[in-house]
Design a protein around this motif. Structure first.
Motif, PDB file in Angstrom:
ATOM      1  N   GLY A 118      18.353 -31.658  11.252  1.00 28.87           N
ATOM      2  CA  GLY A 118      17.331 -31.865  10.225  1.00 28.87           C
ATOM      3  C   GLY A 118      17.441 -33.126   9.381  1.00 28.87           C
ATOM      4  N   PRO A 119      17.667 -34.295   9.998  1.00 25.50           N
ATOM      5  CA  PRO A 119      17.704 -35.515   9.191  1.00 25.50           C
ATOM      6  C   PRO A 119      16.303 -35.898   8.722  1.00 25.50           C
ATOM      7  CG  PRO A 119      17.846 -36.091  11.511  1.00 25.50           C
ATOM      8  CD  PRO A 119      17.841 -34.590  11.445  1.00 25.50           C
ATOM      9  N   ASN A 120      16.238 -36.889   7.878  1.00 26.42           N
ATOM     10  CA  ASN A 120      14.950 -37.296   7.334  1.00 26.42           C
ATOM     11  C   ASN A 120      14.530 -38.643   7.892  1.00 26.42           C
ATOM     12  OD1 ASN A 120      14.903 -34.950   5.650  1.00 26.42           O
ATOM     13  ND2 ASN A 120      16.428 -35.988   4.372  1.00 26.42           N
ATOM     14  N   HIS A 129      24.280 -34.130   7.308  1.00 20.48           N
ATOM     15  CA  HIS A 129      23.576 -33.928   8.574  1.00 20.48           C
ATOM     16  C   HIS A 129      24.572 -33.880   9.728  1.00 20.48           C
ATOM     17  CE1 HIS A 129      20.158 -35.822   6.179  1.00 20.48           C
ATOM     18  NE2 HIS A 129      19.791 -34.582   6.390  1.00 20.48           N
ATOM     19  N   HIS A 155      14.619 -29.528  12.340  1.00 25.57           N
ATOM     20  CA  HIS A 155      13.615 -29.513  11.273  1.00 25.57           C
ATOM     21  C   HIS A 155      13.629 -30.859  10.526  1.00 25.57           C
ATOM     22  CE1 HIS A 155      11.049 -26.791   8.776  1.00 25.57           C
ATOM     23  NE2 HIS A 155      11.422 -27.539   7.754  1.00 25.57           N
ATOM     24  N   GLY A 157      12.770 -34.088   8.454  1.00 33.30           N
ATOM     25  CA  GLY A 157      11.935 -34.369   7.287  1.00 33.30           C
ATOM     26  C   GLY A 157      11.006 -35.526   7.636  1.00 33.30           C
ATOM     27  N   TYR A 311       8.305 -28.626   0.638  1.00 35.60           N
ATOM     28  CA  TYR A 311       9.422 -28.123   1.448  1.00 35.60           C
ATOM     29  C   TYR A 311       9.428 -26.586   1.556  1.00 35.60           C
ATOM     30  CZ  TYR A 311      14.394 -28.251   2.956  1.00 35.60           C
ATOM     31  OH  TYR A 311      15.592 -28.115   3.636  1.00 35.60           O
ATOM     32  N   ASP A 315       8.954 -24.281   4.966  1.00 36.46           N
ATOM     33  CA  ASP A 315       9.956 -23.349   5.488  1.00 36.46           C
ATOM     34  C   ASP A 315       9.378 -21.948   5.662  1.00 36.46           C
ATOM     35  OD1 ASP A 315      12.425 -24.178   6.458  1.00 36.46           O
ATOM     36  OD2 ASP A 315      13.067 -24.833   4.467  1.00 36.46           O
ATOM     37  N   TYR A 333      19.999 -20.968   9.819  1.00 38.22           N
ATOM     38  CA  TYR A 333      19.696 -22.214   9.114  1.00 38.22           C
ATOM     39  C   TYR A 333      21.018 -22.876   8.773  1.00 38.22           C
ATOM     40  CZ  TYR A 333      14.967 -20.389   8.660  1.00 38.22           C
ATOM     41  OH  TYR A 333      13.715 -19.902   8.928  1.00 38.22           O
ATOM     42  N   GLN A 339      21.643 -25.978  -0.746  1.00 41.09           N
ATOM     43  CA  GLN A 339      20.304 -25.403  -0.545  1.00 41.09           C
ATOM     44  C   GLN A 339      20.317 -23.879  -0.473  1.00 41.09           C
ATOM     45  OE1 GLN A 339      17.550 -27.355   2.130  1.00 41.09           O
ATOM     46  NE2 GLN A 339      18.727 -29.259   2.051  1.00 41.09           N
ATOM     47  N   PHE A 343      17.083 -21.124   0.313  1.00 38.91           N
ATOM     48  CA  PHE A 343      16.969 -20.186   1.430  1.00 38.91           C
ATOM     49  C   PHE A 343      16.927 -18.738   0.958  1.00 38.91           C
ATOM     50  CE2 PHE A 343      18.299 -23.977   3.842  1.00 38.91           C
ATOM     51  CZ  PHE A 343      17.218 -24.011   4.709  1.00 38.91           C
TER      52      PHE A 343
HETATM   53  N1  ARG Z   1      15.685 -32.315   5.999  1.00 42.00           N
HETATM   54  C1  ARG Z   1      16.462 -31.404   5.199  1.00 42.00           C
HETATM   55  C2  ARG Z   1      17.496 -32.191   4.394  1.00 42.00           C
HETATM   56  O1  ARG Z   1      17.861 -33.284   4.741  1.00 42.00           O
HETATM   57  C3  ARG Z   1      17.176 -30.371   6.028  1.00 42.00           C
HETATM   58  C4  ARG Z   1      16.282 -29.413   6.772  1.00 42.00           C
HETATM   59  C5  ARG Z   1      16.925 -28.083   6.926  1.00 42.00           C
HETATM   60  N2  ARG Z   1      16.119 -27.113   7.599  1.00 42.00           N
HETATM   61  C6  ARG Z   1      15.142 -26.392   7.018  1.00 42.00           C
HETATM   62  N3  ARG Z   1      14.456 -25.554   7.744  1.00 42.00           N
HETATM   63  N4  ARG Z   1      14.878 -26.525   5.743  1.00 42.00           N
HETATM   64  O2  ARG Z   1      17.976 -31.680   3.407  1.00 42.00           O
END
Ligand code: ARG
Length: 572
Positions: A118-120, A129, A155, A157, A311, A315, A333, A339, A343
């Motif tokens: 899940g990188p951005n 990550h 996932h 970003g 966000y 989700d 997850y 986070q 969740f």
């Molecule tokens: N892109 C998010 C981040 O860098 C992580 C995503 C995690 N997965 C999810 N389903 N929220 O923090």
């Protein structure tokens, strides 16, 4: 079958008869015998009888004759159990004959979604990550090996307001220029430059806002530029995955944008269910169980005051899709602990909405941070986030140099391959060998060391066994009978017999340090065995048995490391 469990099952009825109710016999490995049961001591206080008398009565009642060579009461009231050689031999031979090493394919396979990495887009992957990628990949490998249907969900970003400024910055640079900058993997610089303009320049800000509107409205020209950004970042992420040797591929990209069309229906359904409440102009759900410090229920914002979704809504839409459309019953997850609250709230809201109902369940597989040698969050020298590719390359370089130093006979190609396996293995193992919830310090010396609970130590044990077979001039021999007799070979056999139970436990807990710890104990036991028990110099059936034990050890180490995502070169 697990020996602890086998012995427990035999002792439990005997204890129950003596105590007049259920008792956990507390069986564990012991230095005095093979196993020991301590339960008589606690029971003595309860029953007001001497512990040795209790232990003696249990000894007489328990049906252990077919499993144990001796059962003795010792010390203040321990039961010492010595397993019969033929019992151990039978178990270990069955394991050796089984290509799955005693780990059956599950009877009821599930569809499991593993949400990881899940990188951005247009941002450097950070070490968080990295952890998600390493832990998530181990989970995917393990559950797949057990026969589950595993869906990897990356996932990404790749959506939201920052894309307005990112696209405008791209326009300023020109497509070719932007592509060049992004393909160098310097994503942070790109992001920062966009951000600086956004903060300093009002006209740029206006353009960016209009861009967001155009993007959300599906303007084709804007979407094309957005795609360009996403593709560039994706190809950068794929190089990292390739280098990291993870099973994630292009087909697993499930960016936030892919849930775009599901957002409105998801929020509408929350509305129909009467779960939406207006708060500060935004549409929110207030999932039960989440309260702030002031005791007030916390909102999960699903539609912002400007009508946009963020966000949390994404989700929720993704979760609803995963259970409802994909039919998943286990949702993982793999995301950092910061986070956790997010969740908790998403899961609670999904339960309220009926999207997450048994047998389906969701788990936040949380983890701590990677720290630098100074014990603080890992940072680059310049103080920015550490470039993942740089970190991985450094691991490979260090390991390659060490490999050359230790084994000057390695050719260039082989040294490079070993360096890669060992360097990447070391990084992954350091990540997986400790309790994932804890932070850990990135310590090159330690993680590349051939001693201790490290990947190189395990890889070395594996390669040593492979070299035995090279020298023997025989192929591995799965299936040959193993008859452990010497203390050191019995100790190794006991560890190996424990492999299936460990795998089973980790499939539930996703605490990979349990598997790592087990493999380490196997390697330590192997090394003691190899020191004390000649293999190639033994004769006849003893040699055969020991070769088979070596082979089984290599297969357990190889499979275990595979599950952790770590390669096992034939020679180091
Ligand atoms: N892109 C998010 C981040 O860098 C992580 C995503 C995690 N997965 C999810 N389903 N929220 O923090």
């Amino acid at each position: 079958m697990d020996l602890e469990k086998l012995l427990t099952d035999r002792l439990a009825p005997a204890f129950a008869a003596v105590a007049g109710g259920p008792v956990d016999p507390v069986v564990r490995r012991s230095h005095h015998a093979d196993f020991q049961s301590d339960a008589a001591l606690a029971l003595a206080r309860q029953l007001g009888r001497p512990p040795r008398a209790i232990a003696e009565e249990v000894r007489q009642r328990a049906e252990l004759a077919d499993l144990c060579a001796s059962v003795e009461v010792s010390g203040p009231g321990f039961l010492n159990l010595t397993v019969a050689d033929r019992t151990l031999g039978g178990l270990i031979s069955a394991l050796a004959a089984d290509p799955r090493l005693g780990v059956p394919v599950v009877a009821g396979p599930e569809t499991v979604v593993v949400d990881y990495s899940g990188p951005n887009v247009a941002k450097e992957m950070h070490v968080g990550h990295l952890r998600s990628t390493v832990i998530g990949d181990a989970a995917a490998r393990l559950l797949e090996w057990l026969g589950h249907r595993v869906l990897r969900a990356n996932h990404l970003g790749d959506w939201g307001t920052p894309f307005g400024m990112l696209i405008e910055h791209l326009v300023d640079l020109g497509e070719a220029g932007a592509a060049r900058e992004l393909s160098m993997g310097d994503l942070d610089a790109f992001y920062k430059a966009a951000r600086e303009k956004f903060d300093a320049d009002a006209a740029f800000r206006d353009r960016s806002r209009l861009r967001v509107v155009a993007l959300q409205g599906g303007d084709p020209a804007t979407l094309r530029l957005w795609r360009l950004l996403v593709t560039q970042s994706e190809s950068y992420f794929l190089t990292v995955y390739e280098l990291l040797d993870v099973t994630l591929s292009e087909a697993d990209f499930r960016g936030e944008s892919s849930y775009h069309d599901l957002l409105a229906p998801t929020v509408d359904e929350l509305d129909r269910l009467g779960l939406l409440r207006r708060s500060d102009g935004a549409d929110c759900v207030f999932p039960p169980g989440s309260v702030g410090r002031d005791g007030e229920p916390l909102p999960l914002i699903v539609r912002k005051s400007d009508g946009g979704y963020g966000y949390p809504a994404t989700d929720l839409a993704a979760l609803r899709h995963r259970t409802g459309t994909l039919g998943a019953t286990r949702l993982l997850y793999v995301v950092g602990l910061p986070q956790r609250r997010h969740f908790e709230m998403v899961f609670a809201a999904a339960e309220q909405a009926g999207w997450l109902a048994p047998p389906a369940r969701a788990e936040h597989v949380g983890f701590g941070s990677i720290l630098g040698p100074d014990g603080r969050m890992l940072r680059s020298r310049a103080g920015g986030s550490v470039k993942l590719v740089g970190l991985l390359n450094e691991a490979v370089e260090r390991a390659t140099a060490l490999a050359r130093e230790r084994n000057p006979e390695l050719g260039d190609a082989e040294a490079a391959e070993v360096g890669r396996a060992v360097g990447i293995g070391a990084i992954k193992y350091a990540d997986l060998a400790g309790d994932r919830r804890k932070d850990y310090v990135l310590d090159w010396e330690r993680m590349l060391s051939l001693d201790g609970n490290t990947a190189p130590y395990l890889q070395y044990a594996y390669s040593r066994i492979r070299s035995i077979f090279r020298r023997a001039g025989v192929a591995a021999r799965p299936g040959a009978d193993v008859a452990p007799v010497e203390a050191a070979e019995r100790a190794l056999a006991f560890e190996l017999v424990g492999f299936p139970a460990v795998v089973d436990a980790v499939a539930g807990s996703l605490e990979f340090h349990q598997l790592a710890g087990h493999l380490h104990r196997v390697a330590v036991a192997f090394s003691a065995f190899y020191e004390r028990c000649p293999v190639l110099r033994a004769d006849g059936p003893v040699r055969e048995s020991r070769l088979a034990l070596c082979d089984l050890t290599a297969r357990v180490l190889g499979q275990g490391l595979y599950l952790l995502g770590i390669r096992t070169p034939e020679r180091l």
